[in-house]
Design an enzyme around this catalytic site. Structure first.
Site, PDB file in Angstrom:
ATOM      1  NE  ARG A 183      -3.601   2.653   1.871  1.00  0.00           N
ATOM      2  CZ  ARG A 183      -4.591   3.007   2.620  1.00  0.00           C
ATOM      3  NH1 ARG A 183      -5.069   2.178   3.522  1.00  0.00           N
ATOM      4  NH2 ARG A 183      -5.154   4.188   2.470  1.00  0.00           N
ATOM      5  NE  ARG A 216      -8.075   2.783  -0.271  1.00  0.00           N
ATOM      6  CZ  ARG A 216      -8.832   3.640   0.370  1.00  0.00           C
ATOM      7  NH1 ARG A 216      -9.117   3.447   1.617  1.00  0.00           N
ATOM      8  NH2 ARG A 216      -9.309   4.703  -0.206  1.00  0.00           N
ATOM      9  CG  ASP A 252     -10.187   1.569   7.916  1.00  0.00           C
ATOM     10  OD1 ASP A 252      -9.158   2.260   8.004  1.00  0.00           O
ATOM     11  OD2 ASP A 252     -10.940   1.592   6.932  1.00  0.00           O
TER      12      ASP A 252
END
Length: 175
Positions: A83, A92, A97
């Site tokens: 990334r 990406r 998250d």
């Protein structure tokens, strides 16, 4: 530090999207044992619209890392998988998250928990509701299932059916 239950969102829209998610989960399992993984969903991009469709999933894991250290670990995994942070909400290889960290409510310049846009993102709420519909959002005062009912674009989140040989949810989990 005591173990915490965390819910993590995963996404990819470049390269072999499913392989990117699979590799991220394998690396994540080394740092935070995974208890369960959602199905994979394909979704239109959020934020920047002119980019490939995403594959998304959510997992529940256990960690002894404090939230800031967990974020560092997720960013390390993202970087090791290639990334590059160029454009906010842009394409990406992999995106990881922290959605929830136990019942913690946290606001720092580096990290907000629960994830601040969680309630607006059907691509997160659909897989999260699959594995934790009764999970309570302390800021919104609703369960994940309730948040999903009012989420924009939930119709655009479609179940993605990879061959079992490529996405065996049980392969990522530890008893």
């Amino acid at each position: 530090m005591a173990e915490a239950t965390v819910y993590l969102g995963l996404g990819s829209n470049l390269g072999d999207r499913l392989e990117n998610l699979r590799r991220a989960l394998e690396m994540l399992a080394e740092a935070a044992p995974i208890e369960t993984v959602s199905s994979v969903y394909e979704t239109a991009p959020w934020g920047v619209k002119e980019q490939p469709r995403f594959l998304n999933a959510v997992c529940r894991a256990r960690t002894t890392f404090p939230p800031e250290r967990l974020l560092e670990e997720l960013q390390r995994i993202e970087k090791s998988l290639g990334r590059q942070r160029k454009e906010r909400w842009g394409p990406r290889l992999v995106d990881l998250d922290i959605l929830f960290y136990d019942e913690l409510v946290l606001d720092t310049p580096e990290l907000t928990i629960p994830h601040p846009l969680l309630h607006e993102r059907a691509f997160v709420l659909v897989p999260l509701a699959e594995i934790a519909p009764g999970l309570y959002h302390p800021r919104m005062g609703k369960t994940v299932a309730e948040l999903l009912q009012t989420a924009p674009d939930r119709i655009g989140v479609r179940y993605y059916s990879p061959p079992a040989s490529l996405w065996d949810k049980a392969a990522f989990t530890r008893p």
